[in-house]
Design a protein around this motif. Structure first.
Motif, short mmCIF file in Angstrom:
data_model
loop_
_atom_site.label_atom_id
_atom_site.label_comp_id
_atom_site.label_asym_id
_atom_site.label_seq_id
_atom_site.Cartn_x
_atom_site.Cartn_y
_atom_site.Cartn_z
N MET A 136 0.81 -1.22 0.00
CA MET A 136 0.00 0.00 0.00
C MET A 136 0.85 1.27 0.00
O MET A 136 0.42 2.31 -0.52
CB MET A 136 -0.96 0.00 1.19
N TYR A 177 3.29 2.00 -1.73
CA TYR A 177 3.68 2.38 -3.09
C TYR A 177 2.59 3.22 -3.78
O TYR A 177 2.81 3.73 -4.88
CB TYR A 177 4.00 1.14 -3.92
N LEU A 178 1.44 3.36 -3.13
CA LEU A 178 0.36 4.15 -3.71
C LEU A 178 0.59 5.65 -3.55
O LEU A 178 -0.06 6.46 -4.23
CB LEU A 178 -0.98 3.78 -3.06
N SER A 197 2.46 13.24 -3.84
CA SER A 197 1.03 13.04 -3.57
C SER A 197 0.46 14.23 -2.81
O SER A 197 1.03 14.68 -1.80
CB SER A 197 0.82 11.76 -2.76
N LEU A 218 -7.39 8.05 -2.74
CA LEU A 218 -6.93 6.70 -2.46
C LEU A 218 -7.75 6.04 -1.34
O LEU A 218 -8.16 4.88 -1.45
CB LEU A 218 -5.46 6.71 -2.07
N SER A 243 -0.24 -2.84 -5.53
CA SER A 243 0.95 -2.06 -5.16
C SER A 243 1.14 -0.86 -6.09
O SER A 243 2.24 -0.32 -6.18
CB SER A 243 2.19 -2.94 -5.16
N SER A 244 0.08 -0.47 -6.79
CA SER A 244 0.12 0.72 -7.64
C SER A 244 -1.28 1.27 -7.78
O SER A 244 -2.27 0.55 -7.58
CB SER A 244 0.70 0.40 -9.03
N ARG A 245 -1.37 2.52 -8.16
CA ARG A 245 -2.70 3.13 -8.35
C ARG A 245 -3.43 2.47 -9.51
O ARG A 245 -4.65 2.32 -9.47
CB ARG A 245 -2.55 4.63 -8.60
N LEU A 252 -4.96 -0.68 -8.28
CA LEU A 252 -6.13 -0.40 -7.44
C LEU A 252 -7.32 -0.02 -8.31
O LEU A 252 -8.44 -0.48 -8.08
CB LEU A 252 -5.81 0.73 -6.46
#
Length: 377
Positions: A208, A210-211, A216, A224, A246-248, A251
């Motif tokens: 998580m 890595y998001l 940001s 998120l 582990s990436s947007r 997700l």
């Protein structure tokens, strides 16, 4: 001519009575000490770590001399990390080489220590005694676990400008063992990771962090958290689905997959049966908090909630629990464009939560302005 060791500000025109603020320059014998005076003498004198009430970088006298002149750029960088305490941070750096070394090597720990000393109204000598302590002891002083591994972690945390109330949040987040277990194994830790963890809290999983990164924004973190909430909601609480994220992009793909599954109920009869099950689970659909206006209307049933998600191809149909608890209410905008409006109940008032078009498309600025004015009214 004012002595070069002082910067003098005439505040008479601002305060409507004769008074001057005098601040010692960086290269004086007492850097950044200050006092105010009038024709009768000294009116007030600042204690250690007590700012004169004006931000460090705005203090400029009628000669063009600034308090920040001569302060090493590295110290100014530290001061800029917390604008509400910029004067105090620069003044603390001037105490000794040990102070500057701590500020340079562990800026977050230095800021926490200066905040502690400021709140305790410590004198210079007491502050110097703190600087001589082991860093694990300093951690304990500022309210954190006295751990060598935490010292190493805090040294690695890259900072962005902090707001005053965020210092308490930093201490809260770095006191959570489950947060620390994630942060210690992340290769590049930023203050945004602490903000994200404290906002998200649960669920937690290795990928998580890595998001988010140092770029940001607060809006990114809010997005998120909502995406994680909605994804977990559609997954019926199955946290294992998030373990691979582990990436947007991952997700978003998981979210969209679950939206398609949730909304593909097949026949109208199946959707009606689902709506009836929601009646049995939650009772009748809540009454709308705001009256109808032209172009905006409230949803009136659990069936309409499911149909809104299906027709707009997003996840609002899964919001039944939030709606039933009175935390969220859903409206639909029919004109000037077709949108789904989520209102959220926070701090005893309704505010605009999310506004989305088909497939989560963003609203136009004009439509969003209409919605905001409606809610404010």
């Amino acid at each position: 001519m004012h002595p070069k060791s002082q910067v003098v500000f005439d505040l008479s025109a601002i305060l409507n009575y004769p008074i001057q603020l005098v601040v010692h320059s960086w290269h004086s014998a007492r850097p950044l000490r200050w006092f105010s005076r009038n024709d009768d003498g000294i009116v007030a004198e600042g204690r250690f770590l007590e700012a004169p009430g004006l931000p460090l970088f705005t203090l400029e006298d009628d000669r063009g001399a600034r308090v920040s002149d001569g302060i090493p750029e590295g110290i100014l960088v530290i001061a800029r990390l917390m604008p509400a305490m910029d004067f105090e941070l620069a003044q603390a750096c001037a105490v000794s080489e040990a102070a500057w070394e701590l500020a340079e090597n562990s800026p977050l720990l230095f800021i926490l220590l200066v905040d502690y000393a400021r709140r305790q109204a410590l004198c210079v000598e007491e502050f110097e005694q703190l600087l001589a302590l082991k860093r694990t002891v300093i951690l304990d002083k500022v309210g954190l676990p006295a751990s060598k591994s935490l010292v190493r972690l805090i040294n690695r945390i890259e900072l962005s400008p902090l707001l005053p109330w965020e210092l308490e949040d930093v201490v809260k987040s770095l006191s959570q063992p489950e947060f620390l277990s994630l942060l210690r194994h992340h290769p590049s830790v930023h203050l945004n990771h602490l903000r994200f963890l404290l906002r998200q809290r649960q669920p937690l999983w290795p990928g998580m962090l890595y998001l988010v990164d140092k770029h940001s924004s607060a809006l990114d973190i809010t997005w998120l958290c909502r995406m994680i909430r909605d994804t977990l909601n559609m997954a019926a609480g199955n946290r294992q689905m998030l373990e691979r994220v582990s990436s947007r992009q991952a997700l978003q793909e998981l979210h969209d997959l679950l939206v398609g599954r949730f909304n593909s109920m097949g026949s109208d009869a199946k959707r009606a049966a689902h709506a009836e099950a929601l009646v049995q689970e939650h009772g009748n659909f809540p009454a709308p908090p705001f009256p109808i206006i032209d172009g905006i209307e409230p949803l009136a049933s659990w069936l309409e909630l499911l149909e809104e998600g299906s027709s707009m191809r997003h996840c609002v149909g899964s919001y039944d629990t939030f709606v039933a608890l009175g935390e969220v209410f859903i409206y639909r905008m029919m004109q000037p464009e077709r949108l789904t409006i989520s209102l959220e109940y926070r701090n005893n008032r309704w505010i605009v939560g999310e506004v989305r078009g088909s497939r989560n498309a963003n609203p136009s600025p004009g439509a969003l302005d209409i919605i905001r004015r409606w809610v404010e009214r």
